[in-house]
Scaffold this active site. Structure first.
Site, PDB file in Angstrom:
ATOM      1  N   SER A  25      43.653  41.246  38.026  1.00 16.89           N
ATOM      2  CA  SER A  25      44.125  42.114  39.106  1.00 16.89           C
ATOM      3  C   SER A  25      45.420  42.799  38.678  1.00 16.89           C
ATOM      4  CB  SER A  25      44.366  41.283  40.363  1.00 16.89           C
ATOM      5  OG  SER A  25      45.165  42.024  41.255  1.00 16.89           O
TER       6      SER A  25
ATOM      7  N   ASP B   5      43.751  46.643  43.367  1.00 17.11           N
ATOM      8  CA  ASP B   5      43.938  46.317  44.782  1.00 17.11           C
ATOM      9  C   ASP B   5      44.638  47.454  45.513  1.00 17.11           C
ATOM     10  OD1 ASP B   5      42.886  43.617  45.094  1.00 17.11           O
ATOM     11  OD2 ASP B   5      44.486  42.989  43.739  1.00 17.11           O
TER      12      ASP B   5
ATOM     13  N   MET C  45      46.021  48.753  49.004  1.00 19.53           N
ATOM     14  CA  MET C  45      46.422  48.224  50.313  1.00 19.53           C
ATOM     15  C   MET C  45      47.213  49.286  51.074  1.00 19.53           C
ATOM     16  SD  MET C  45      47.737  44.444  49.213  1.00 19.53           S
ATOM     17  CE  MET C  45      46.827  43.430  48.061  1.00 19.53           C
TER      18      MET C  45
ATOM     19  N   HIS D  56      39.205  47.558  44.913  1.00 16.15           N
ATOM     20  CA  HIS D  56      39.119  46.711  46.111  1.00 16.15           C
ATOM     21  C   HIS D  56      39.925  47.394  47.213  1.00 16.15           C
ATOM     22  CE1 HIS D  56      40.168  42.468  47.923  1.00 16.15           C
ATOM     23  NE2 HIS D  56      39.455  43.213  48.740  1.00 16.15           N
TER      24      HIS D  56
ATOM     25  N   MET E  98      41.536  47.605  50.568  1.00 15.18           N
ATOM     26  CA  MET E  98      42.020  46.869  51.735  1.00 15.18           C
ATOM     27  C   MET E  98      42.744  47.877  52.618  1.00 15.18           C
ATOM     28  SD  MET E  98      43.188  43.498  49.644  1.00 15.18           S
ATOM     29  CE  MET E  98      43.167  44.429  48.114  1.00 15.18           C
TER      30      MET E  98
ATOM     31  N   MET F 205      36.519  36.282  49.314  1.00 14.35           N
ATOM     32  CA  MET F 205      37.980  36.156  49.259  1.00 14.35           C
ATOM     33  C   MET F 205      38.348  34.684  49.439  1.00 14.35           C
ATOM     34  SD  MET F 205      38.996  39.219  48.729  1.00 14.35           S
ATOM     35  CE  MET F 205      40.735  38.760  48.705  1.00 14.35           C
TER      36      MET F 205
ATOM     37  N   ASP G 129      37.735  36.241  44.573  1.00 13.33           N
ATOM     38  CA  ASP G 129      39.044  36.879  44.445  1.00 13.33           C
ATOM     39  C   ASP G 129      40.093  36.102  45.239  1.00 13.33           C
ATOM     40  OD1 ASP G 129      41.170  38.613  44.163  1.00 13.33           O
ATOM     41  OD2 ASP G 129      40.343  40.201  45.424  1.00 13.33           O
TER      42      ASP G 129
HETATM   43  C1  DX5 Z   1      44.688  39.724  47.334  1.00  9.52           C
HETATM   44  C2  DX5 Z   1      44.050  40.547  46.249  1.00  9.52           C
HETATM   45  C3  DX5 Z   1      43.741  39.789  45.015  1.00  9.52           C
HETATM   46  C4  DX5 Z   1      44.953  39.241  44.332  1.00  9.52           C
HETATM   47  C5  DX5 Z   1      44.601  38.279  43.259  1.00  9.52           C
HETATM   48  O1  DX5 Z   1      44.823  40.501  48.455  1.00  9.52           O
HETATM   49  O2  DX5 Z   1      42.859  41.107  46.709  1.00  9.52           O
HETATM   50  O3  DX5 Z   1      42.988  40.590  44.121  1.00  9.52           O
HETATM   51  O4  DX5 Z   1      45.702  40.256  43.738  1.00  9.52           O
HETATM   52  O5  DX5 Z   1      45.773  37.756  42.752  1.00  9.52           O
HETATM   53  P1  DX5 Z   1      45.955  36.193  42.515  1.00  9.52           P
HETATM   54  O6  DX5 Z   1      44.971  35.837  41.449  1.00  9.52           O
HETATM   55  O7  DX5 Z   1      47.368  36.057  42.087  1.00  9.52           O
HETATM   56  O8  DX5 Z   1      45.617  35.514  43.807  1.00  9.52           O
HETATM   57 ZN    ZN Z   2      41.534  42.029  45.226  1.00  7.26          ZN
END
Ligand code: DX5
Ligand code: ZN
Length: 223
Positions: free
Chosen positions: A9, A36, A38, A67, A69, A138, A176
């Site tokens: 990630s 990611d 967000m 991904h 979010m 998740m 994830d």
């Molecule tokens: C959380 C993300 C993950 C996260 C994973 O919201 O979707 O992809 O970055 O990071 P680690 O492996 O540190 O949990």
């Molecule tokens: Zn993610």
């Protein structure tokens, strides 16, 4: 035996030197790059948007898994459907029209993904499964890297595996959140074939990037 996919990630990468980090990740055996996105509304954090993804698309040496979010991702699918993006993952709660959003992704020619928060049941996939290429379980509440893996998700991963086997379709099962060398074997034994991992790979005090990826790769994949 199916190859276990490792997707670091970039949340734990240095955004300013992303190309350098991505080169190193590739050299060390990463298969894809987990991006990611967000929006500060669907989750309590803001990261990057489509302009950033578009500008790195041509230069990152690995395919990206995006991904999303963000609220109402259907507004932005086309913006993320760029070169080097392998799949786009959305959350059922983020859209009133999961089927329509998946349809939109399909129409771009990119693989579809559905990410399920810890409390979101697998049943939310029931009527869209024919449109799903990747299920992402998740194992933390989304928003931040570096959180602890929620162990209670292991049976959910097993059930997702059953659902995929019953569907008779080659759907990728990704996990994830909080994935480490310690828990990767049980995650893979539960049926996962795709591991997203951020802080364990990129901010590990004890292991180099190469060593961390090698640890994850050791988790034997489903036969
Ligand atoms: C959380 C993300 C993950 C996260 C994973 O919201 O979707 O992809 O970055 O990071 P680690 O492996 O540190 O949990
Ligand atoms: Zn993610």
């Amino acid at each position: 035996m199916k190859k276990l996919i490792i997707s670091p990630s970039i949340l734990s990468a240095d955004f300013y030197n992303l190309e350098k980090d991505a080169e190193e990740l590739k050299k060390c055996g990463a298969d894809t790059l987990h991006v990611d996105v967000m929006d500060g509304s669907f989750v309590n954090n803001i990261t990057i948007g489509q302009a950033f993804v578009q500008s790195i698309a041509e230069s990152v040496p690995l395919p990206m898994d995006v991904h999303l979010m963000i609220d109402r991702p259907e507004r932005f699918i086309k913006d993320y459907a760029v070169e080097n993006v392998n799949n786009i993952c959305v959350h059922p709660e983020s859209t009133d029209h999961l089927d329509g959003t998946l349809q939109q992704i399909m129409e771009t020619g990119i693989k579809t993904g559905v990410a399920l928060n810890p409390a979101t049941p697998l049943a939310s996939l029931q009527w869209v499964i024919d449109k799903v290429d990747l299920i992402m379980i998740m194992t933390v509440n989304p928003g931040f890297g570096g959180q602890k893996f929620i162990k209670a998700m292991l049976p959910k991963i097993e059930q997702a595996r059953e659902l995929i086997d019953d569907a008779g379709k080659d759907i990728i099962l990704a996990v994830d959140g909080g994935v480490t060398g310690d828990n990767a074997p049980e995650i893979v034994a539960a049926g996962a074939d795709y591991l997203v991992s951020g802080s364990y790979i990129l901010s590990n005090k004890n292991l180099s990037v190469q060593q961390a990826i090698a640890e994850l790769q050791k988790a034997e994949t489903r036969k």
